[in-house]
Design a protein around this motif. Sequence first.
Motif: not given
Lengths: 461, 104
Positions: A119, A122, A165, A168, A171, A177, B44, B47-48, B51-52, B55-56, B59, B61-62, B65, B68-69
């Motif tokens: 993070l 980026f 990409m 991700t 991740y 991260f 993206v 995707n984040f 996944f978050n 899979l996880y 938390t 995290n994703g 993120f 922020f993007i």
Amino acid sequence: MNAIVISAVLGVVMMFCGVFTNSKPAVRFVAIIGLLGLLIANVLDMGGYHFFNVNVNGMLAFDIFGLLFNTIAFAATWIYFLLSGRDMERVGVNLAEYFALIFFVLCGIAIVSAFNSLLMLFLGIEIISIPLYILTGSDKRNLKSNEAALKYFLMGAFSTGIMLMGITLLYGAKGSFNMEVIRSGTTTLTPMLAAGLLLLLFAMSFKVSAVPFHFWTPDAYDGAPTVFTSFMATIVKVAGFIAFIRLFEGCFGEVHKQWQLLAAIITAATLFIGNITAVFQQSVKRMLSYSSIAQAGFMLFALVAMNETAKEGLIFYAAAYSLATIGIFAVLLKMKDYTFEGFNGLAKRQPVLAATNTIFLLSLAGIPATAGFWAKFYMLSAAINNGNVMWLVIVGVLCAAVSVYYYFRVIQAMYFKDGEPQEIETSRGFKGLLIVIAAVVVLLGIFPHWLINQLYSFFYL
Amino acid sequence: MSSIPLTHILFVSTALFFIGVYGLFTRRNLITMLMAIELMLNSVNINFVAFNKYLYPHTLNGVFFSLFIITVAAAEAAVAIAIIINLYRNHRSIDVEDAQEMKY
């Protein structure tokens, strides 16, 4: 942490300077003093005086490698302010804002040299890139500057997309991260992990303009106002390498061999294309932007070798390359004609400028008794220590020989050709500073062990 | 909730990403190219979040993120539009083919 907070605050201070004063010398004075304070704060940080104790939850790791690089980047920027600060006035009326943007870039550099989480990588890269897009396009009436900003933005945003990409996918494979987590379990590659690492490699190659991804560099550097090209081609480019090496250090476990081959191919291509294309350039500014690609090839050796010698060598290279290139650009800024012919007969009219410029060019070419020689020497010896890539070392030496041709063309034009010498106004302080930088370059070339010993004492205290 | 498998969402995000890449390389209108870049960044984000969530889930995290993007993408778009407007003032056109001051 000192550097990140103080540089961001200084950026805001500079913006307020633009509101409260119209006096250009005052703005420049504030910027120079502020940067000096930033440099001192960073050196104190290395000595253990932390002004700010922020809990970063392991997202930033302030090791001596990053802090040392910060010191060199800030020192180079300080010299750049002293030499070229006056020339920024000619770009446009918003002098304070240009300084503010440069301070924000420095904040990004401080983040990138200390990141421990993707993070932060980026955010750091974006904090570096976005002010640079603005600086590239800051000459608003100039079509070339507009176009350069456009190309730089499109390519930069594209590489940001690729980088995201990659992040991700990493991740998805790892669930974190944090760099330690990513390093720890990477002994075997799953397809997702491999794809993520490859995309990150491509994106970072974009940012440092390694060869298959270098197309934006000559246009962006050529079109940008020359003052800012000087900053982009030196300090920012080297910061990209610090991020690159921090990112991939120990990321590859079992597949280290294949990874090294890939990095070696990129390095060889960068050296080859950068040097060969630079030979055919007619404009010194464009030649310098290709030369920055060629020098990036040498810095990529650190990525191939990936050992302690390489890391120390990279810091030495950063110092040598930045000093020499900032000096050459400072002289170039005083010229009106950027072609090789513009340099004809410079030695007769301006002996000091010609002599210092010669020393900088010799240093870039890697002639012994200059800092550039030892910088290249450390890079090549790091690759030899590594042992697997002897062919790359040979390519490197051959390309260094090619680079002598186009650097010496400038020297030849200055000393051995007669021409209409241009009217160049230089102050006594400017010449004195150039002489000091040239002296530093030569001293680093004669006593490289001084800086290397300093590095060792920092690394192994 | 989990009736949609993760692979379907990943398929959508990957498709969006490559539509963005394709658009960036084929379109000649600057605004369209900017939209293509936004498409890449937003794929993206999908995707984040996917996944978050799958899979996880313990938390966040994703998700953070992707916040922020979104912020950075907004800043980037602001700068990009400033550059495009400046180019339009000088060229009277937002076609990239018209921006050809520099030759190799």
